[in-house]
Structure formats: structure tokens, C-alpha cells
Scaffold this motif. Structure first.
Motif, PDB file in Angstrom:
ATOM      1  N   ASP A  35       0.831  -1.199   0.000  1.00 10.96           N
ATOM      2  CA  ASP A  35       0.000   0.000   0.000  1.00 10.96           C
ATOM      3  C   ASP A  35       0.873   1.260   0.000  1.00 10.96           C
ATOM      4  O   ASP A  35       1.898   1.302   0.679  1.00 10.96           O
ATOM      5  CB  ASP A  35      -0.912  -0.019   1.225  1.00 10.96           C
ATOM      6  N   ARG A  36       0.454   2.275  -0.738  1.00 10.64           N
ATOM      7  CA  ARG A  36       1.235   3.506  -0.820  1.00 10.64           C
ATOM      8  C   ARG A  36       1.364   4.176   0.539  1.00 10.64           C
ATOM      9  O   ARG A  36       2.416   4.719   0.873  1.00 10.64           O
ATOM     10  CB  ARG A  36       0.623   4.487  -1.830  1.00 10.64           C
ATOM     11  N   THR A  37       0.322   4.136   1.346  1.00 12.55           N
ATOM     12  CA  THR A  37       0.402   4.768   2.669  1.00 12.55           C
ATOM     13  C   THR A  37       1.389   4.032   3.572  1.00 12.55           C
ATOM     14  O   THR A  37       2.058   4.653   4.396  1.00 12.55           O
ATOM     15  CB  THR A  37      -0.981   4.853   3.342  1.00 12.55           C
ATOM     16  N   TYR A  38       1.484   2.716   3.387  1.00 16.62           N
ATOM     17  CA  TYR A  38       2.470   1.941   4.146  1.00 16.62           C
ATOM     18  C   TYR A  38       3.884   2.333   3.719  1.00 16.62           C
ATOM     19  O   TYR A  38       4.767   2.513   4.569  1.00 16.62           O
ATOM     20  CB  TYR A  38       2.225   0.449   3.944  1.00 16.62           C
ATOM     21  N   LEU A  39       4.097   2.492   2.424  1.00 17.97           N
ATOM     22  CA  LEU A  39       5.397   2.939   1.927  1.00 17.97           C
ATOM     23  C   LEU A  39       5.741   4.314   2.482  1.00 17.97           C
ATOM     24  O   LEU A  39       6.874   4.556   2.905  1.00 17.97           O
ATOM     25  CB  LEU A  39       5.433   2.962   0.398  1.00 17.97           C
ATOM     26  N   ALA A  40       4.765   5.198   2.520  1.00 19.70           N
ATOM     27  CA  ALA A  40       4.991   6.537   3.075  1.00 19.70           C
ATOM     28  C   ALA A  40       5.402   6.440   4.545  1.00 19.70           C
ATOM     29  O   ALA A  40       6.315   7.142   4.986  1.00 19.70           O
ATOM     30  CB  ALA A  40       3.733   7.388   2.930  1.00 19.70           C
ATOM     31  N   ARG A  41       4.757   5.567   5.294  1.00 24.04           N
ATOM     32  CA  ARG A  41       5.106   5.381   6.714  1.00 24.04           C
ATOM     33  C   ARG A  41       6.510   4.806   6.860  1.00 24.04           C
ATOM     34  O   ARG A  41       7.251   5.189   7.770  1.00 24.04           O
ATOM     35  CB  ARG A  41       4.086   4.487   7.400  1.00 24.04           C
ATOM     36  N   ILE A  42       6.901   3.912   5.961  1.00 25.65           N
ATOM     37  CA  ILE A  42       8.259   3.354   5.989  1.00 25.65           C
ATOM     38  C   ILE A  42       9.268   4.467   5.738  1.00 25.65           C
ATOM     39  O   ILE A  42      10.259   4.594   6.461  1.00 25.65           O
ATOM     40  CB  ILE A  42       8.420   2.225   4.949  1.00 25.65           C
ATOM     41  N   GLU A  43       9.015   5.288   4.720  1.00 29.38           N
ATOM     42  CA  GLU A  43       9.941   6.366   4.381  1.00 29.38           C
ATOM     43  C   GLU A  43      10.029   7.416   5.489  1.00 29.38           C
ATOM     44  O   GLU A  43      11.055   8.064   5.639  1.00 29.38           O
ATOM     45  CB  GLU A  43       9.533   7.020   3.064  1.00 29.38           C
ATOM     46  N   GLU A  44       8.977   7.591   6.246  1.00 28.48           N
ATOM     47  CA  GLU A  44       8.977   8.542   7.355  1.00 28.48           C
ATOM     48  C   GLU A  44       9.614   7.962   8.616  1.00 28.48           C
ATOM     49  O   GLU A  44       9.821   8.672   9.591  1.00 28.48           O
ATOM     50  CB  GLU A  44       7.546   8.970   7.688  1.00 28.48           C
ATOM     51  N   GLY A  45       9.903   6.667   8.601  1.00 30.13           N
ATOM     52  CA  GLY A  45      10.479   6.017   9.774  1.00 30.13           C
ATOM     53  C   GLY A  45       9.447   5.670  10.813  1.00 30.13           C
ATOM     54  O   GLY A  45       9.776   5.441  11.968  1.00 30.13           O
ATOM     55  N   LYS A  46       8.187   5.588  10.407  1.00 31.71           N
ATOM     56  CA  LYS A  46       7.100   5.321  11.348  1.00 31.71           C
ATOM     57  C   LYS A  46       6.587   3.892  11.268  1.00 31.71           C
ATOM     58  O   LYS A  46       5.638   3.546  11.948  1.00 31.71           O
ATOM     59  CB  LYS A  46       5.944   6.291  11.089  1.00 31.71           C
ATOM     60  N   ALA A  47       7.200   3.071  10.424  1.00 34.20           N
ATOM     61  CA  ALA A  47       6.785   1.678  10.284  1.00 34.20           C
ATOM     62  C   ALA A  47       8.010   0.778  10.341  1.00 34.20           C
ATOM     63  O   ALA A  47       9.115   1.192  10.005  1.00 34.20           O
ATOM     64  CB  ALA A  47       6.045   1.472   8.971  1.00 34.20           C
ATOM     65  N   ASN A  48       7.778  -0.434  10.780  1.00 36.78           N
ATOM     66  CA  ASN A  48       8.830  -1.439  10.878  1.00 36.78           C
ATOM     67  C   ASN A  48       8.578  -2.486   9.795  1.00 36.78           C
ATOM     68  O   ASN A  48       7.846  -3.439  10.011  1.00 36.78           O
ATOM     69  CB  ASN A  48       8.785  -2.072  12.271  1.00 36.78           C
ATOM     70  N   PRO A  49       9.153  -2.308   8.610  1.00 34.75           N
ATOM     71  CA  PRO A  49       8.870  -3.233   7.507  1.00 34.75           C
ATOM     72  C   PRO A  49       9.481  -4.610   7.733  1.00 34.75           C
ATOM     73  O   PRO A  49      10.575  -4.737   8.284  1.00 34.75           O
ATOM     74  CB  PRO A  49       9.506  -2.554   6.295  1.00 34.75           C
ATOM     75  N   SER A  50       8.762  -5.625   7.293  1.00 36.27           N
ATOM     76  CA  SER A  50       9.279  -6.989   7.393  1.00 36.27           C
ATOM     77  C   SER A  50      10.377  -7.192   6.343  1.00 36.27           C
ATOM     78  O   SER A  50      10.526  -6.395   5.409  1.00 36.27           O
ATOM     79  CB  SER A  50       8.152  -7.993   7.156  1.00 36.27           C
ATOM     80  N   VAL A  51      11.105  -8.269   6.494  1.00 40.28           N
ATOM     81  CA  VAL A  51      12.148  -8.605   5.532  1.00 40.28           C
ATOM     82  C   VAL A  51      11.511  -8.849   4.163  1.00 40.28           C
ATOM     83  O   VAL A  51      12.069  -8.457   3.136  1.00 40.28           O
ATOM     84  CB  VAL A  51      12.954  -9.842   5.989  1.00 40.28           C
TER      85      VAL A  51
END
Length: 72
Positions: A35-51
Motif C-alpha cells: 500500500d502507498r500509505t504503508y510505503l509513506a510510513r516506511i519512508e517517514e520512519g514510522k513503520a517497521n517493515p518486514s524482511v
């Protein structure tokens, strides 16, 4: 969130790679099947993406995960 500084630096590196490839967030998210919003959260450092998610992003950006994590 503990380790937030790590995620901010990782997100910054992803954003840099994305911009070098002239990808919008929408385009990278679409080709990565996230999801684009998930990508945005990853780029902001607000999400912990899985491997698995990191692998998908790296595959689209044509980079190695080790390259993204280097110096982070």
C-alpha cells in the motif's frame, strides 16, 4: 518506538533510491505490491517493515538489501 532513529535512516535511504530511479511513491508501492500509505510510513520512519516487504522494495529498486542497510 525504540530504534526509531534506525527506521528514519532506513526510510531516508529508500526515499533516496526511489528518487534516483524517478519513481513516485505510488509507482514503487504498486510494483512492490504494498500500500502507498504503508510505503509513506516506511519512508517517514514510522513503520517497521518486514524482511519480505524490504525484499520487494529492493527488487523493484534493483538494489541489494545489504546496500540499503549499509551505514544505517
Amino acid at each position: 518506538m525504540k530504534g526509531n532513529h534506525f527506521y528514519k535512516r532506513l526510510g531516508y535511504r529508500i526515499r533516496q533510491k526511489r528518487k534516483v530511479k524517478y519513481f513516485s511513491q505510488e509507482k514503487l508501492a504498486f510494483y512492490s505490491a504494498i500500500d502507498r500509505t504503508y510505503l509513506a510510513r516506511i519512508e517517514e520512519g514510522k513503520a517497521n517493515p518486514s524482511v519480505k516487504v524490504m525484499y520487494k522494495i529492493c527488487k523493484v529498486l534493483q538494489t541489494r538489501l545489504s546496500e540499503l542497510l549499509e551505514g544505517v
